[in-house]
Design an enzyme around this catalytic site. Structure first.
Site, PDB file in Angstrom:
ATOM      1  N   HIS A  98       0.865  -1.189   0.000  1.00 39.41           N
ATOM      2  CA  HIS A  98       0.000   0.000   0.000  1.00 39.41           C
ATOM      3  C   HIS A  98       0.902   1.240   0.000  1.00 39.41           C
ATOM      4  O   HIS A  98       1.976   1.240   0.611  1.00 39.41           O
ATOM      5  CB  HIS A  98      -0.925  -0.004   1.223  1.00 39.41           C
ATOM      6  N   GLU A 108       1.139   4.215   1.334  1.00 37.43           N
ATOM      7  CA  GLU A 108       1.675   4.866   2.544  1.00 37.43           C
ATOM      8  C   GLU A 108       2.668   3.975   3.279  1.00 37.43           C
ATOM      9  O   GLU A 108       3.572   4.472   3.959  1.00 37.43           O
ATOM     10  CB  GLU A 108       0.546   5.327   3.472  1.00 37.43           C
ATOM     11  N   ARG A 138       6.691   4.756   4.118  1.00 39.06           N
ATOM     12  CA  ARG A 138       7.434   4.588   5.377  1.00 39.06           C
ATOM     13  C   ARG A 138       8.732   3.824   5.135  1.00 39.06           C
ATOM     14  O   ARG A 138       9.779   4.184   5.674  1.00 39.06           O
ATOM     15  CB  ARG A 138       6.575   3.852   6.406  1.00 39.06           C
ATOM     16  N   CYS A 144      -6.692   2.821   4.278  1.00 35.46           N
ATOM     17  CA  CYS A 144      -7.658   1.720   4.357  1.00 35.46           C
ATOM     18  C   CYS A 144      -7.889   1.329   5.815  1.00 35.46           C
ATOM     19  O   CYS A 144      -7.047   1.527   6.674  1.00 35.46           O
ATOM     20  CB  CYS A 144      -7.185   0.525   3.527  1.00 35.46           C
TER      21      CYS A 144
HETATM   22 ZN   LIG Z   1      -3.853   0.657   2.958  1.00 33.15          ZN
END
Ligand SMILES: [Zn+2]
Length: 238
Positions: free
Chosen positions: A84, A86, A90, A143
């Site tokens: 994902h 984001e 990181r 999400c």
């Molecule tokens: Zn997500």
């Protein structure tokens, strides 16, 4: 560095961060015909130093909406389980932090002084210099809980939560394997490596839950305490 939530981020800063991320994505992908030039969710991290946003620097730009199926896990660490946007941001930030840590440990004083880190004298370890800030941008609500109960919900005349007792709210959620969306995780399930190899479902925490964890423990993993302000497009544009 104190944790900040999106509500505390000034609008100008939020707009600047989102603009820088989108410009960098366009710069990298304009004219590209590859599938990598397409995106659903876009994320990225911008670093600012001091009160001013002058010199704001894009650390990474990432896309992605899927996590792998358990059968593709690598016991040698060759597979990224959670892609994902984001989460990849990181990972990219950690890589940047390690590079900055190397600079701090350099014998060359000029390189050492250019690092964003300094030593913590009493507790040991390292910390960010006082004027360094990171801002995570996500083009949608993460999400999990954040997306299901997102700021898109219209504010009614009644303040506060309109569904405080809804059972599905505030639960830990896991991502669907190889797909999109999340489901509540049962506290009865214990995930094991051999269980996954035998076809058990791989449990990957939702981005909402991961970001909540970062806000408490920091995004860095260990030894340093770093929090980032989270900006998503809904908040950045208002
Ligand atoms: Zn997500």
């Amino acid at each position: 560095m104190p944790a900040e939530c999106a509500n505390n981020v000034p609008g100008d800063l939020a707009n600047l961060v989102s603009r820088l991320i989108m410009e960098k994505f366009s710069e990298l992908t304009d004219g590209m015909t590859s599938a990598y030039a397409r995106r659903k969710v876009l994320a990225g991290i911008v670093m600012t130093t001091g009160e001013s946003t002058e010199g704001a620097q894009v650390i990474c730009v990432t896309t992605g909406t899927k996590s792998i199926n358990g059968e593709y896990m690598s016991d040698k660490g060759f597979a990224v389980n959670d892609c994902h946007a984001e989460i990849i941001s990181r990972r990219s930030l950690l890589r940047f932090l390690y590079t900055e840590l190397e600079k701090h440990l350099s014998d060359n004083s000029e390189v050492k002084n250019s690092s964003i880190f300094e030593r913590r004298e009493e507790q040991g370890g390292y910390k960010l210099k006082d004027n360094v800030f990171f801002h995570l941008y996500i083009s949608t609500a993460p999400c999990g809980d954040s997306r299901i109960f997102s700021p898109h919900e219209k504010v009614t005349e009644e303040p506060g939560d309109r569904h405080p007792n809804r059972n599905s709210r505030g639960q830990l959620r896991t991502k669907i394997e190889s797909g999109e969306g999340t489901i509540p995780v049962s506290s009865q399930i214990t995930q094991t490596w051999d269980g996954i190899l035998e076809g058990g479902r791989l449990l990957t925490m939702s981005c909402s839950d991961k970001i909540a964890r970062w806000n408490v423990l920091g995004v860095q993993g260990k030894k340093m305490m770093i929090n980032v302000s989270v900006i998503n497009c809904v908040l950045a544009c208002t």
